[in-house]
Design a protein around this motif. Structure first.
Motif, PDB file in Angstrom:
ATOM      1  N   UNK A  61       0.963  -1.245  -0.008  1.00  0.00           N
ATOM      2  CA  UNK A  61       0.048  -0.056   0.096  1.00  0.00           C
ATOM      3  C   UNK A  61       1.011   1.066  -0.100  1.00  0.00           C
ATOM      4  N   UNK A  62       0.298   2.174  -0.138  1.00  0.00           N
ATOM      5  CA  UNK A  62       0.967   3.699  -0.251  1.00  0.00           C
ATOM      6  C   UNK A  62      -0.160   4.857  -0.035  1.00  0.00           C
ATOM      7  N   UNK A  63       0.424   5.749   0.967  1.00  0.00           N
ATOM      8  CA  UNK A  63      -0.342   6.713   1.555  1.00  0.00           C
ATOM      9  C   UNK A  63       0.566   7.930   1.273  1.00  0.00           C
ATOM     10  N   UNK A  64       0.024   8.762   0.574  1.00  0.00           N
ATOM     11  CA  UNK A  64       1.025   9.978   0.156  1.00  0.00           C
ATOM     12  C   UNK A  64       1.284  10.786   1.523  1.00  0.00           C
ATOM     13  N   UNK A  65       0.200  11.017   2.354  1.00  0.00           N
ATOM     14  CA  UNK A  65       0.348  11.835   3.394  1.00  0.00           C
ATOM     15  C   UNK A  65      -0.882  11.639   4.272  1.00  0.00           C
ATOM     16  N   UNK A  66      -0.885  11.057   5.388  1.00  0.00           N
ATOM     17  CA  UNK A  66      -1.821  10.566   6.115  1.00  0.00           C
ATOM     18  C   UNK A  66      -2.488  11.350   7.015  1.00  0.00           C
ATOM     19  N   UNK A  67      -1.453  12.530   7.321  1.00  0.00           N
ATOM     20  CA  UNK A  67      -1.925  13.890   8.007  1.00  0.00           C
ATOM     21  C   UNK A  67      -1.979  14.979   7.546  1.00  0.00           C
ATOM     22  N   UNK A  68      -2.335  14.976   6.059  1.00  0.00           N
ATOM     23  CA  UNK A  68      -2.530  16.093   5.072  1.00  0.00           C
ATOM     24  C   UNK A  68      -3.990  16.877   5.733  1.00  0.00           C
ATOM     25  N   UNK A  69      -3.981  17.968   5.563  1.00  0.00           N
ATOM     26  CA  UNK A  69      -5.224  18.870   5.769  1.00  0.00           C
ATOM     27  C   UNK A  69      -5.599  19.404   4.400  1.00  0.00           C
ATOM     28  N   UNK A  70      -4.923  19.507   3.604  1.00  0.00           N
ATOM     29  CA  UNK A  70      -5.451  20.364   2.359  1.00  0.00           C
ATOM     30  C   UNK A  70      -5.880  19.568   1.118  1.00  0.00           C
ATOM     31  N   UNK A  77      -7.673  15.634   0.663  1.00  0.00           N
ATOM     32  CA  UNK A  77      -8.398  14.210   1.173  1.00  0.00           C
ATOM     33  C   UNK A  77      -7.529  13.146   0.549  1.00  0.00           C
ATOM     34  N   UNK A  78      -7.444  13.315  -0.832  1.00  0.00           N
ATOM     35  CA  UNK A  78      -6.810  12.220  -1.550  1.00  0.00           C
ATOM     36  C   UNK A  78      -5.482  11.890  -1.227  1.00  0.00           C
ATOM     37  N   UNK A  79      -4.653  12.652  -0.458  1.00  0.00           N
ATOM     38  CA  UNK A  79      -3.299  12.362  -0.129  1.00  0.00           C
ATOM     39  C   UNK A  79      -3.576  11.590   1.452  1.00  0.00           C
ATOM     40  N   UNK A  84      -6.428  -4.424  -6.820  1.00  0.00           N
ATOM     41  CA  UNK A  84      -5.992  -2.770  -6.299  1.00  0.00           C
ATOM     42  C   UNK A  84      -7.318  -2.255  -5.883  1.00  0.00           C
ATOM     43  N   UNK A  85      -7.113  -1.146  -5.293  1.00  0.00           N
ATOM     44  CA  UNK A  85      -8.112  -0.545  -4.559  1.00  0.00           C
ATOM     45  C   UNK A  85      -7.773   0.556  -3.773  1.00  0.00           C
ATOM     46  N   UNK A  86      -8.776   0.888  -2.848  1.00  0.00           N
ATOM     47  CA  UNK A  86      -8.583   2.350  -2.219  1.00  0.00           C
ATOM     48  C   UNK A  86      -9.191   2.267  -0.685  1.00  0.00           C
ATOM     49  N   UNK A  87      -8.478   2.840   0.425  1.00  0.00           N
ATOM     50  CA  UNK A  87      -9.040   3.084   1.402  1.00  0.00           C
ATOM     51  C   UNK A  87      -9.622   4.296   1.835  1.00  0.00           C
ATOM     52  N   UNK A  88     -10.861   4.849   1.961  1.00  0.00           N
ATOM     53  CA  UNK A  88     -11.384   5.880   1.901  1.00  0.00           C
ATOM     54  C   UNK A  88     -11.743   6.436   3.415  1.00  0.00           C
ATOM     55  N   UNK A  89     -10.838   7.400   3.915  1.00  0.00           N
ATOM     56  CA  UNK A  89     -11.323   7.867   5.450  1.00  0.00           C
ATOM     57  C   UNK A  89     -12.429   8.443   5.572  1.00  0.00           C
ATOM     58  N   UNK A  90     -13.182   7.951   6.682  1.00  0.00           N
ATOM     59  CA  UNK A  90     -14.457   8.467   7.013  1.00  0.00           C
ATOM     60  C   UNK A  90     -14.571   9.349   8.401  1.00  0.00           C
ATOM     61  N   UNK A  91     -14.634  10.432   8.640  1.00  0.00           N
ATOM     62  CA  UNK A  91     -14.472  11.130   9.899  1.00  0.00           C
ATOM     63  C   UNK A  91     -13.310  11.027  10.429  1.00  0.00           C
ATOM     64  N   UNK A  92     -13.151  11.204  11.833  1.00  0.00           N
ATOM     65  CA  UNK A  92     -11.975  11.405  12.487  1.00  0.00           C
ATOM     66  C   UNK A  92     -11.556  10.428  13.380  1.00  0.00           C
ATOM     67  N   UNK A  93     -12.288   9.149  13.309  1.00  0.00           N
ATOM     68  CA  UNK A  93     -12.141   7.843  14.428  1.00  0.00           C
ATOM     69  C   UNK A  93     -11.373   6.807  13.470  1.00  0.00           C
TER      70      UNK A  93
END
Length: 422
Positions: free
Chosen positions: A326-335, A337-339, A368-377
């Motif tokens: 897997x690859x996460x561009x920037x898990x803490x990005x604020x600006x 969503x796709x990062x 292949x696939x994506x994990x899409x964050x939902x909310x802050x938890x």
């Protein structure tokens, strides 16, 4: 919050169960059907790797992961598969939708432990086959085969941290289900046809053990290693067989009677599925990237299923190899969503050890696939896609080309937190 989560899972399961068709593969005709190695959508999309673990995702095939679990996790998934079935002379398109799993994981922080329980399919039967031949007298003989049912798996797992970076876990699986296989034969010029209906009630246990070791090899990088053992599955099958005659035009039965299976020692039979060993190795940077591989082997030549054997099959040792990451561009990005989206991909090749008409069935898949964050938890929606092929058109067999879409929910909640304000 908890009520909303439970309601979401119930709605998810209701939809899936209403669409549950098990299997549409002609290869589910053999034995106890399609053996389905179900993992979470997150793991499926990394080629099916079960070695990778973290604290916010459930891994239902690696109980050692429960020693790392953070929040309470509710997980569920459905999948839809489009198939093209091909022989040298014909082609057919079909599809099937299934519930893949329902599971809940609970952490126990004081002891650095976690527990997990849930439900997933183990095998599926669902086929409708037609075989037309000509007998010695020149009359057409038609055999119609149909099957339905499957075996489900209830599982209970526990895992804990032995030492920093070293985790151990175990799972007990209870298997239960029903298999039905029906054959009808008609001959040109003969008034009545013959039928043979076989049913089996299946139950039994097996165990899954896992050990993972994840030492730091630099300030940023971690080495991931895993050993898993799924013990031999011993299933008890209670069998019945009914044979008789029927009218081909109306389908009405004329004379039907139960076969005395006790006379041939087939009333109760044992199904043995041999032990599987899996070894994994990978490297990654926490919350940024991971890449790894896993190899599994099984002495499938020891497989045994007396009541459900087919004359044109035999068994050899099986193996499987998978690569993914897997690859996460920037898990803490604020600006962007796709990062913060998790991008996953993988490859896998399974040599099933299952030989039909002297050809071993193999399965190759790209995922292949994506994990899409939902909310802050840390709740996320996981989308997965798989493109693959199984079987061959040689030796009068069927080649299956498929495209699979999976949707999984990983709903996280924090329980047992001490209130700060009364």
């Amino acid at each position: 919050m908890v009520k909303k989560i439970v309601l979401a899972i119930c709605c998810f399961a209701t939809f899936a169960l209403s669409a549950q068709n098990g299997s549409v593969s002609p290869y589910s005709f053999f034995g106890i059907g399609d053996l389905r190695s179900i993992s979470t959508v997150e793991n499926q999309m990394m080629g099916g790797l079960a070695m990778y673990t973290d604290s916010i995702h459930l891994n239902i095939n690696n109980p050692a992961s429960l020693g790392k679990i953070g929040p309470t996790i509710y997980a569920a998934a459905v999948s839809h598969r489009e198939l093209r079935l091909e022989t040298f002379s014909a082609e057919q398109n079909t599809s099937v939708t299934n519930l893949d799993y329902l599971a809940i994981a609970l952490p126990l922080k004081v002891q650095r432990m976690g527990f997990n329980f849930g439900l997933k399919p183990f095998s599926s039967v669902g086929y409708s086959l037609l075989d037309e031949r000509t007998n010695a007298e020149g009359n057409a003989v038609t055999n119609q085969f149909a099957g339905d049912g499957g075996i489900n798996q209830l599982f209970l797992s526990a895992g804990f941290r032995l030492l920093p970076g070293l985790y151990l876990g175990a799972t007990v699986n209870y298997h239960f289900g029903r298999l039905e296989n029906n054959r009808q034969q008609t001959t040109e010029g003969v008034q009545f046809g013959t039928l043979d209906l076989r049913e089996s009630q299946i139950s039994g246990f097996d165990f899954n053990y896992a050990l993972t070791y994840e030492p730091k090899i630099s300030s940023k990088h971690t080495l991931f290693s895993s050993v898993r053992v799924r013990t031999q599955t011993n299933l008890t099958s209670e069998n019945t067989q009914t044979i008789g005659t029927f009218v081909p035009l109306s389908g009405n039965e004329i004379e039907v009677f139960d076969v005395n299976l006790d006379e041939v020692n087939l009333r109760f039979t044992e199904i043995k599925i041999p032990t599987t060993y899996s070894f994994g190795l990978g490297v990654g940077e926490d919350k940024h990237w991971f890449v790894g591989g896993e190899y599994s082997l099984q002495q499938f030549s020891d497989y045994s299923s007396p009541f459900l054997e087919a004359s044109n099959t035999r068994y050899e040792d099986a193996s499987a190899i998978a690569f993914g990451g897997y690859f996460i561009p920037d898990y803490a990005s604020f600006d962007s969503y796709f990062k913060r989206v998790v991008y996953r991909a993988g490859l896998r090749l399974d040599n099933s050890g299952f030989v039909v008409n002297d050809k071993e069935l193999s399965n190759f898949g790209m995922t292949f696939g994506m994990g899409l964050p939902i909310g802050a938890d840390f709740t996320n929606l996981n989308l997965g896609f798989e493109l693959g092929r199984r079987g061959t058109t040689m030796n009068n067999l069927v080649r299956e080309s498929y495209f699979k879409v999976s949707i999984g929910l990983s709903l996280n909640a924090r329980w047992f937190l001490k209130r700060q304000i009364n």
